[in-house]
Write a protein that holds these residues in place. Structure first.
Motif, PDB file in Angstrom:
ATOM      1  N   ASP A 169       0.752  -1.272  -0.091  1.00 33.42           N
ATOM      2  CA  ASP A 169       0.013  -0.067  -0.091  1.00 33.42           C
ATOM      3  C   ASP A 169       0.783   1.304  -0.072  1.00 33.42           C
ATOM      4  O   ASP A 169       0.399   2.455   0.090  1.00 33.42           O
ATOM      5  CB  ASP A 169      -0.879   0.105   1.079  1.00 33.42           C
ATOM      6  CG  ASP A 169      -0.331   0.274   2.587  1.00 33.42           C
ATOM      7  OD1 ASP A 169       0.964   0.182   2.690  1.00 33.42           O
ATOM      8  OD2 ASP A 169      -0.890   0.191   3.551  1.00 33.42           O
ATOM      9  N   GLY A 170       2.247   1.061  -0.383  1.00 29.00           N
ATOM     10  CA  GLY A 170       3.058   2.273  -0.173  1.00 29.00           C
ATOM     11  C   GLY A 170       3.916   2.276   1.000  1.00 29.00           C
ATOM     12  O   GLY A 170       4.875   2.911   1.150  1.00 29.00           O
ATOM     13  N   SER A 171       3.384   1.610   1.920  1.00 27.08           N
ATOM     14  CA  SER A 171       4.104   1.551   3.130  1.00 27.08           C
ATOM     15  C   SER A 171       4.397   0.224   4.026  1.00 27.08           C
ATOM     16  O   SER A 171       5.350   0.037   4.547  1.00 27.08           O
ATOM     17  CB  SER A 171       3.464   2.374   4.392  1.00 27.08           C
ATOM     18  OG  SER A 171       3.262   3.836   4.083  1.00 27.08           O
ATOM     19  N   GLN A 172       3.271  -0.660   3.750  1.00 25.52           N
ATOM     20  CA  GLN A 172       3.240  -2.086   4.235  1.00 25.52           C
ATOM     21  C   GLN A 172       2.989  -3.160   3.157  1.00 25.52           C
ATOM     22  O   GLN A 172       2.180  -2.483   2.216  1.00 25.52           O
ATOM     23  CB  GLN A 172       2.351  -2.150   5.487  1.00 25.52           C
ATOM     24  CG  GLN A 172       2.098  -1.067   6.489  1.00 25.52           C
ATOM     25  CD  GLN A 172       3.601  -1.237   7.357  1.00 25.52           C
ATOM     26  OE1 GLN A 172       4.159  -2.246   7.522  1.00 25.52           O
ATOM     27  NE2 GLN A 172       4.174   0.151   8.016  1.00 25.52           N
ATOM     28  N   SER A 173       3.326  -4.202   3.164  1.00 28.24           N
ATOM     29  CA  SER A 173       2.906  -5.214   2.440  1.00 28.24           C
ATOM     30  C   SER A 173       2.150  -6.393   3.103  1.00 28.24           C
ATOM     31  O   SER A 173       2.046  -6.354   4.561  1.00 28.24           O
ATOM     32  CB  SER A 173       4.103  -6.353   1.934  1.00 28.24           C
ATOM     33  OG  SER A 173       5.207  -5.439   1.084  1.00 28.24           O
ATOM     34  N   TYR A 174       1.362  -6.866   2.367  1.00 31.21           N
ATOM     35  CA  TYR A 174       0.052  -7.795   2.957  1.00 31.21           C
ATOM     36  C   TYR A 174      -0.224  -8.965   1.914  1.00 31.21           C
ATOM     37  O   TYR A 174      -0.085  -8.950   0.966  1.00 31.21           O
ATOM     38  CB  TYR A 174      -1.306  -6.776   2.836  1.00 31.21           C
ATOM     39  CG  TYR A 174      -1.183  -5.656   3.662  1.00 31.21           C
ATOM     40  CD1 TYR A 174      -1.690  -5.693   5.051  1.00 31.21           C
ATOM     41  CD2 TYR A 174      -1.016  -4.432   3.277  1.00 31.21           C
ATOM     42  CE1 TYR A 174      -1.476  -4.553   6.011  1.00 31.21           C
ATOM     43  CE2 TYR A 174      -0.813  -3.293   4.075  1.00 31.21           C
ATOM     44  CZ  TYR A 174      -1.129  -3.376   5.292  1.00 31.21           C
ATOM     45  OH  TYR A 174      -1.178  -2.338   6.076  1.00 31.21           O
TER      46      TYR A 174
END
Length: 90
Positions: free
Chosen positions: A9-14
């Motif tokens: 999301d631009g900051s974290q991976s999921y």
């Protein structure tokens, strides 16, 4: 109907499973599944036909064995059930 998403999301991976049922992470080549932090520090290792190991700061603290569980360090609990007659302090 749900979906399986792998995204950033631009900051974290999921990895996100919104469907019904469980999420399985499989390794069909007979190897270990490693969950790592900081690029190389083990957090959890799932070893084929063997132990599950849990790490704190890359140091193994809990390991399942054929006989039960081995813990390295102090165990703290908010309650205990049973006589404790078979507990050992090695």
């Amino acid at each position: 109907m749900g979906y399986l998403g792998i995204y950033h999301d631009g900051s974290q991976s999921y990895i996100n499973n919104t469907g019904t049922g469980n999420l399985y992470i499989k390794n069909d080549n007979g190897g270990t599944i490693n969950l790592q932090t900081n690029g190389s520090k083990n957090a959890v290792k799932c070893i084929e036909d063997g132990a599950v190991e849990v790490y704190h700061n890359a140091t193994k603290k809990i390991e399942t064995t054929a006989a039960g569980v081995t813990v390295a360090g102090t165990v703290t609990a908010t309650s205990f059930s049973g006589s404790g007659a078979n507990l050992t302090n090695l």
